[in-house]
Motif scaffolding. Structure first.
Motif, PDB file in Angstrom:
ATOM      1  N   THR A  93       0.904  -1.085   0.053  1.00 53.73           N
ATOM      2  CA  THR A  93      -0.216   0.077   0.041  1.00 53.73           C
ATOM      3  C   THR A  93       0.948   1.325  -0.122  1.00 53.73           C
ATOM      4  OG1 THR A  93      -1.751  -1.152   1.289  1.00 53.73           O
ATOM      5  CG2 THR A  93      -1.891   1.393   1.411  1.00 53.73           C
ATOM      6  N   GLU A  94       1.952   1.187   0.863  1.00 50.46           N
ATOM      7  CA  GLU A  94       2.964   2.344   0.891  1.00 50.46           C
ATOM      8  C   GLU A  94       3.624   2.603  -0.664  1.00 50.46           C
ATOM      9  OE1 GLU A  94       5.822   2.656   3.993  1.00 50.46           O
ATOM     10  OE2 GLU A  94       4.250   2.692   5.626  1.00 50.46           O
ATOM     11  N   VAL A  95       3.928   1.456  -1.141  1.00 49.33           N
ATOM     12  CA  VAL A  95       4.419   1.628  -2.431  1.00 49.33           C
ATOM     13  C   VAL A  95       3.723   2.226  -3.437  1.00 49.33           C
ATOM     14  CG1 VAL A  95       5.288   0.110  -4.317  1.00 49.33           C
ATOM     15  CG2 VAL A  95       5.968  -0.519  -2.321  1.00 49.33           C
TER      16      VAL A  95
ATOM     17  N   PHE B 159       4.191   5.959  -5.119  1.00 47.98           N
ATOM     18  CA  PHE B 159       4.631   5.953  -6.461  1.00 47.98           C
ATOM     19  C   PHE B 159       3.518   7.001  -6.974  1.00 47.98           C
ATOM     20  CE2 PHE B 159       2.761   4.568 -10.596  1.00 47.98           C
ATOM     21  CZ  PHE B 159       3.875   4.600 -11.251  1.00 47.98           C
ATOM     22  N   GLU B 160       2.153   7.108  -6.478  1.00 43.70           N
ATOM     23  CA  GLU B 160       1.398   8.377  -6.655  1.00 43.70           C
ATOM     24  C   GLU B 160       1.871   9.804  -6.345  1.00 43.70           C
ATOM     25  OE1 GLU B 160      -2.470   7.347  -5.112  1.00 43.70           O
ATOM     26  OE2 GLU B 160      -2.508   5.697  -6.306  1.00 43.70           O
ATOM     27  N   ASP B 161       2.501   9.517  -5.153  1.00 42.93           N
ATOM     28  CA  ASP B 161       3.383  10.845  -4.804  1.00 42.93           C
ATOM     29  C   ASP B 161       4.233  11.407  -5.827  1.00 42.93           C
ATOM     30  OD1 ASP B 161       1.809  10.783  -2.520  1.00 42.93           O
ATOM     31  OD2 ASP B 161       3.201  10.345  -1.150  1.00 42.93           O
TER      32      ASP B 161
ATOM     33  N   ALA C  68      23.792  10.330 -16.298  1.00 44.30           N
ATOM     34  CA  ALA C  68      23.436  10.670 -14.906  1.00 44.30           C
ATOM     35  C   ALA C  68      21.640  10.416 -15.178  1.00 44.30           C
ATOM     36  CB  ALA C  68      23.615  11.955 -14.577  1.00 44.30           C
ATOM     37  N   LYS C  69      21.126   9.834 -14.414  1.00 47.69           N
ATOM     38  CA  LYS C  69      19.664   9.542 -14.312  1.00 47.69           C
ATOM     39  C   LYS C  69      18.920  10.067 -13.129  1.00 47.69           C
ATOM     40  CE  LYS C  69      19.633   7.030 -18.026  1.00 47.69           C
ATOM     41  NZ  LYS C  69      19.230   7.728 -19.335  1.00 47.69           N
ATOM     42  N   ASN C  70      17.713  10.598 -13.245  1.00 46.87           N
ATOM     43  CA  ASN C  70      16.880  11.126 -12.091  1.00 46.87           C
ATOM     44  C   ASN C  70      16.278   9.904 -11.594  1.00 46.87           C
ATOM     45  OD1 ASN C  70      15.349  12.588 -10.217  1.00 46.87           O
ATOM     46  ND2 ASN C  70      13.789  12.936 -11.806  1.00 46.87           N
ATOM     47  N   LEU C  71      16.513   9.302 -10.507  1.00 49.52           N
ATOM     48  CA  LEU C  71      16.181   7.822 -10.190  1.00 49.52           C
ATOM     49  C   LEU C  71      15.569   7.958  -9.024  1.00 49.52           C
ATOM     50  CD1 LEU C  71      17.902   4.702 -10.916  1.00 49.52           C
ATOM     51  CD2 LEU C  71      17.005   5.161  -8.606  1.00 49.52           C
ATOM     52  N   TYR C  72      14.477   7.427  -8.725  1.00 49.53           N
ATOM     53  CA  TYR C  72      13.698   7.031  -7.439  1.00 49.53           C
ATOM     54  C   TYR C  72      13.677   5.451  -7.170  1.00 49.53           C
ATOM     55  CZ  TYR C  72      11.480  11.761  -8.091  1.00 49.53           C
ATOM     56  OH  TYR C  72      11.170  12.939  -8.179  1.00 49.53           O
TER      57      TYR C  72
ATOM     58  N   ILE D 205      13.613   7.534 -13.914  1.00 49.53           N
ATOM     59  CA  ILE D 205      13.543   5.982 -13.550  1.00 49.53           C
ATOM     60  C   ILE D 205      13.044   6.146 -12.107  1.00 49.53           C
ATOM     61  CG2 ILE D 205      14.674   3.907 -13.311  1.00 49.53           C
ATOM     62  CD1 ILE D 205      16.743   4.892 -15.290  1.00 49.53           C
ATOM     63  N   ILE D 206      11.983   5.195 -12.234  1.00 46.90           N
ATOM     64  CA  ILE D 206      11.573   4.575 -10.966  1.00 46.90           C
ATOM     65  C   ILE D 206      11.554   3.402 -10.895  1.00 46.90           C
ATOM     66  CG2 ILE D 206       9.296   4.404  -9.403  1.00 46.90           C
ATOM     67  CD1 ILE D 206       8.125   6.932 -11.002  1.00 46.90           C
TER      68      ILE D 206
END
Length: 199
Positions: A55-57, A61-63, A188-192, A135-136
């Motif tokens: 649920t937190e994932v 993800f929505e955030d 370089a990537k913007n990674l979460y 990237i997520i």
């Protein structure tokens, strides 16, 4: 003091030196691997989000989507197990033209360098330059390994026959302030990272 002791020191001198070298408050030698990964990952510029449950994932993800205004966009994703996250948020992952971000899992999280190990299972045969800047990653704490060689060993154990190709790591998650030979050729990537506790 004898000449030999002057040059080579006594046995007691060397044991004192060993004791001094054993204690280092900044050493990461005894740091648990999950903490070591987190420290190195953040040092490399990655954005780390810890999740206790699925649920937190979904919520985090929505955030991320809200923060970056990524709703109603094309998304690159090659893993059916992640499609539900995209479907729930009405994101297109078929016939994509200009993907806003990549959603993927990974093979391993490498603690000693704070990097992420991927294979063709996540990125097919694409090179890092061909992937979206954003990237997520969705991963679990059980995927954290000490080193790259441990990550490779896990791949060998997991895929007995259908061994994946295009095995690569990404380590730099922000543009280096000063380019040096260590960063040469890196993109370089913007990674979460959404890290789910599963241990």
């Amino acid at each position: 003091m004898s000449l030999f002791k002057k040059f080579f020191g006594s046995a007691s001198d060397s044991s004192d030196a060993e004791k001094d070298s054993e204690y280092n408050p900044f050493s990461t030698e005894n740091t648990p691997i999950d903490e070591l990964f987190t420290l190195n990952f953040k040092k490399n510029g990655g954005k780390f989000l810890y999740c206790d449950n699925l649920t937190e994932v979904k919520n985090l993800f929505e955030d991320i989507l809200t923060e970056n205004d990524w709703f109603e966009n094309d998304v690159m994703c090659f893993e059916p197990k992640l499609y539900s996250l995209l479907d729930e948020n009405k994101l297109n992952y078929t016939n994509i033209q200009n993907p806003k971000f990549l959603l993927a899992s990974c093979e391993s999280l490498i603690a000693d360098e704070g990097s992420i190990l991927f294979s063709s299972n996540q990125i097919k045969q694409r090179k890092w330059q061909d992937l979206p800047v954003n990237i997520i990653i969705v991963a679990t704490t059980s995927q954290i390994t000490v080193s790259k060689s441990d990550g490779m060993s896990n791949i060998k154990k997991q895929y007995d026959k259908d061994y994946p190709t295009n095995i690569t790591t990404i380590k730099y998650f922000e543009k280096a302030k000063e380019e040096d030979f260590l960063h040469y050729g890196s993109v370089a990537k913007n990674l979460y990272l959404l890290l789910l506790e599963d241990l």
